[in-house]
Structures are given as structure tokens and as C-alpha cells.
Motif scaffolding. Structure first.
Motif, PDB file in Angstrom:
ATOM      1  N   LEU A 121      21.394  39.561  46.750  1.00 19.96           N
ATOM      2  CA  LEU A 121      21.492  40.806  45.994  1.00 19.96           C
ATOM      3  C   LEU A 121      20.732  41.953  46.655  1.00 19.96           C
ATOM      4  N   ASP A 122      19.998  41.654  47.715  1.00 20.28           N
ATOM      5  CA  ASP A 122      19.319  42.717  48.451  1.00 20.28           C
ATOM      6  C   ASP A 122      20.163  43.234  49.616  1.00 20.28           C
ATOM      7  N   GLN A 123      21.412  42.762  49.692  1.00 24.01           N
ATOM      8  CA  GLN A 123      22.354  43.211  50.710  1.00 24.01           C
ATOM      9  C   GLN A 123      23.512  43.937  50.026  1.00 24.01           C
ATOM     10  N   PRO A 124      24.237  44.785  50.749  1.00 23.31           N
ATOM     11  CA  PRO A 124      25.372  45.492  50.135  1.00 23.31           C
ATOM     12  C   PRO A 124      26.406  44.504  49.585  1.00 23.31           C
ATOM     13  N   LEU A 125      26.918  44.819  48.406  1.00 22.28           N
ATOM     14  CA  LEU A 125      27.923  43.974  47.772  1.00 22.28           C
ATOM     15  C   LEU A 125      29.301  44.583  47.978  1.00 22.28           C
ATOM     16  N   GLY A 126      30.237  43.735  48.393  1.00 22.53           N
ATOM     17  CA  GLY A 126      31.617  44.160  48.518  1.00 22.53           C
ATOM     18  C   GLY A 126      32.529  43.268  47.702  1.00 22.53           C
ATOM     19  N   GLU A 127      33.815  43.463  47.882  1.00 15.18           N
ATOM     20  CA  GLU A 127      34.792  42.694  47.105  1.00 15.18           C
ATOM     21  C   GLU A 127      34.666  41.194  47.375  1.00 15.18           C
ATOM     22  N   ALA A 128      34.371  40.824  48.621  1.00 18.84           N
ATOM     23  CA  ALA A 128      34.254  39.403  48.949  1.00 18.84           C
ATOM     24  C   ALA A 128      33.125  38.752  48.162  1.00 18.84           C
ATOM     25  N   GLU A 129      31.984  39.440  48.063  1.00 20.89           N
ATOM     26  CA  GLU A 129      30.865  38.893  47.296  1.00 20.89           C
ATOM     27  C   GLU A 129      31.188  38.838  45.812  1.00 20.89           C
ATOM     28  N   ARG A 130      31.885  39.859  45.335  1.00 20.95           N
ATOM     29  CA  ARG A 130      32.269  39.875  43.915  1.00 20.95           C
ATOM     30  C   ARG A 130      33.191  38.708  43.584  1.00 20.95           C
ATOM     31  N   ILE A 131      34.207  38.480  44.404  1.00 21.13           N
ATOM     32  CA  ILE A 131      35.109  37.363  44.168  1.00 21.13           C
ATOM     33  C   ILE A 131      34.352  36.046  44.251  1.00 21.13           C
ATOM     34  N   ARG A 132      33.453  35.922  45.222  1.00 23.32           N
ATOM     35  CA  ARG A 132      32.646  34.702  45.336  1.00 23.32           C
ATOM     36  C   ARG A 132      31.853  34.455  44.055  1.00 23.32           C
ATOM     37  N   SER A 133      31.292  35.505  43.469  1.00 22.37           N
ATOM     38  CA  SER A 133      30.506  35.332  42.238  1.00 22.37           C
ATOM     39  C   SER A 133      31.369  34.787  41.105  1.00 22.37           C
ATOM     40  N   GLN A 134      32.586  35.265  41.016  1.00 25.83           N
ATOM     41  CA  GLN A 134      33.478  34.830  39.939  1.00 25.83           C
ATOM     42  C   GLN A 134      33.964  33.397  40.163  1.00 25.83           C
ATOM     43  N   GLU A 135      34.265  33.101  41.418  1.00 23.03           N
ATOM     44  CA  GLU A 135      34.639  31.726  41.743  1.00 23.03           C
ATOM     45  C   GLU A 135      33.472  30.775  41.490  1.00 23.03           C
ATOM     46  N   ASP A 136      32.272  31.204  41.848  1.00 17.74           N
ATOM     47  CA  ASP A 136      31.107  30.335  41.664  1.00 17.74           C
ATOM     48  C   ASP A 136      30.821  30.066  40.196  1.00 17.74           C
ATOM     49  N   LEU A 137      31.156  31.000  39.323  1.00 19.96           N
ATOM     50  CA  LEU A 137      30.997  30.729  37.894  1.00 19.96           C
ATOM     51  C   LEU A 137      31.931  29.601  37.468  1.00 19.96           C
ATOM     52  N   LEU A 167      27.847  46.596  38.656  1.00 20.57           N
ATOM     53  CA  LEU A 167      28.220  47.706  37.785  1.00 20.57           C
ATOM     54  C   LEU A 167      27.717  49.046  38.305  1.00 20.57           C
ATOM     55  N   SER A 168      26.601  49.020  39.035  1.00 18.89           N
ATOM     56  CA  SER A 168      26.002  50.266  39.503  1.00 18.89           C
ATOM     57  C   SER A 168      26.903  51.016  40.476  1.00 18.89           C
ATOM     58  N   ARG A 169      27.926  50.357  40.978  1.00 18.30           N
ATOM     59  CA  ARG A 169      28.907  51.059  41.831  1.00 18.30           C
ATOM     60  C   ARG A 169      29.688  52.093  41.032  1.00 18.30           C
TER      61      ARG A 169
END
Length: 270
Positions: free
Chosen positions: A35-51, A234-236
Motif C-alpha cells: 500500500l506504500d506503492q502506487p495502486l493500479g488496476e492490476a493491484e485492484r483486481i488482485r485485491s478482489q481476487e484475493d478476497l 477510493l482516494s483516487r
């Protein structure tokens, strides 16, 4: 169906929002994401898959099992279960006919190529369209906040699970049953004010599951791996102090939390 649910998952098509990249509709599980690195779509999708992976791991589904997802949306989690967990069948169920239609369209090739492996049906969590116990696992990811009757959901889950089958559910609930919680959340978050989300304590679900005859009922907080990452994403779009950023505030104020809830249907004796 509540009007807010009908609109949000029908004409509004929440799954098409960039906020829910990849067609998933969940806040994400961010433990493996820096979370201390820039978040993009790939990280967002990974978060949802990981859930989904967190929930499926908790369901402890054996190979060649039959899985039901309650509140499947576009069926992205069903597809992940097929790819990574080796089930015999996956059934996605959603109350909204538009979501069922979209799921069938999104996975038309899999449905055509391997008949019976993946299917999508319309049905309510409180009244499932299945005649007998046929599932080794029931999973649900971030849908329980919409269920109108947790007792009916618990009873239906118990009914459709085979003996020894497991429930694994991820969702957000109030931390306790203090009478002011619904009002607090309605003031903080538009989704609670509109009736899209229903404010209930996590104990309302665990008690309902126990009353329905399920055993080893457990609720574990996973909020530390949900809320900070969700707020950063969300801060985006939203500044601090706007209502969507109040999910983290509600967590920090010990009003709302995110839970992984598991339970098991007892095996038959003899």
C-alpha cells in the motif's frame, strides 16, 4: 428487492464502475499488496481476487466439490473458483435478473464448452431455488449487507448444504448491537442512508447460523486487510471527508468492521 438494490445492480450496473475493476464488486483483501506503492488496476483486481481466495480457502472445499455462491454478481468469483480450486460444479445465484443475464453473457463460452460445470440462476438468499442438500460449500462475498432476513438465509444455507458442508462468507457488519449503530452509519455513509446496505451486528448472523443448526460458527475480523487498502483506492476518486471515505472512519471508530464468517453443517451420525 429493495429499490436501491434494484437500481444499483440493474440500470446503474455497479460492476461497470472503474472503482470495481475487472467486474468484481467487493472492497478487496489487500494483505499481499504494497500500500506504500502506487495502486493500479492490476493491484485492484488482485485485491478482489484475493478476497475470493480468502473465502474459498476458509470454505476448505475438497476437489470435485459442488460450490454455490450466493450473490454472485457477474460471476467473476465463480470463474476464479473454477480456475483455481478444481470443483465439479459451480453455481452462481443472484437475486437480480440483470446480474444473472450479465453473468451468463460474460461466461457464455465456458457454459457452452463444458455444459453443467458452471451455471447461473436467479434466487434470493432467503429463498434458494434448490430442492435438496446438494452443495459441499456455500460461499458469499460482500452480499450479506443486502440480505433482508439473516435468519432465513441461515436456514436456507443449512438446508442446501450437504452434511459436512461448509459456509464461508465475507462481509461488513456493525461490531455490536448498540441501538444507535444504524443511525450512526446512516449519517456517515450514503449506502446505509439509502437502504442499499443494512446495519446489523455480526452476532445477528452468527446467532442465526447457530439457530439454524450449523456448528463451529466463527466470525473473524479481517478489517485490517480490507479497510486501509479500500480507502487508499477510493482516494483516487474522493477526497478525505467525503462520504465514501467514511468506511475507514467507521472502522477506526469501532462502529463497522469486515468479517470472515464460517460454519459447518454437522455430519450425520451412524
Amino acid at each position: 428487492m429493495h429499490p436501491a438494490v434494484r437500481e444499483t445492480y440493474g440500470p446503474a450496473d455497479l460492476s461497470a464502475e472503474p472503482l470495481f475493476a475487472g467486474g468484481f464488486i467487493n472492497f478487496g483483501y489487500w494483505q499481499a499488496i504494497a500500500l506504500d506503492q502506487p495502486l493500479g488496476e492490476a493491484e485492484r483486481i488482485r485485491s478482489q481476487e484475493d478476497l475470493y481466495r480468502r473465502v474459498l480457502d476458509a470454505a476448505d472445499v475438497p476437489a470435485k466439490s459442488q460450490i454455490l455462491e450466493v450473490g454472485c454478481g457477474l460471476g467473476r468469483g465463480c470463474a476464479l473458483a473454477l480456475r483455481e480450486y478444481g470443483p465439479a460444479t459451480v453455481t452462481g445465484m443472484d437475486i437480480h435478473p440483470d446480474q444473472v443475464r450479465r453473468a451468463r453473457a460474460a461466461h457464455a463460452e465456458t457454459i457452452r464448452r463444458e455444459p453443467g460445470l458452471l451455471r447461473f440462476v436467479q434466487g434470493a438468499a432467503e429463498r434458494m431455488p434448490f430442492d435438496h442438500p446438494g452443495f459441499d460449500a456455500v460461499i458469499s462475498v460482500e452480499a450479506a449487507q443486502h440480505f433482508t432476513d439473516l435468519g432465513a438465509f441461515a436456514a436456507e444455507t443449512s438446508r442446501v448444504l450437504r452434511p459436512g458442508g461448509r459456509l464461508a462468507l465475507a462481509g461488513f457488519f456493525t461490531v455490536d448491537d448498540a441501538p444507535g449503530r444504524p443511525g450512526e452509519l446512516a449519517r456517515l455513509l450514503d449506502t446505509f442512508a439509502s437502504g442499499l446496505d443494512i446495519a446489523r451486528p455480526v452476532s445477528a448472523l452468527t446467532d442465526a447460523l447457530t439457530a439454524a443448526g450449523l456448528t463451529t460458527v466463527r466470525a473473524a475480523s479481517i478489517g485490517a486487510h480490507v479497510w486501509p487498502g479500500w480507502d487508499l483506492w477510493l482516494s483516487r476518486w474522493w477526497d478525505a471527508g467525503t462520504w465514501p471515505r467514511n468506511f475507514l472512519h467507521a472502522y477506526e471508530q469501532h462502529i463497522l468492521d469486515y468479517y470472515l464468517i464460517t460454519a459447518e453443517r454437522p455430519r450425520q451420525r451412524g
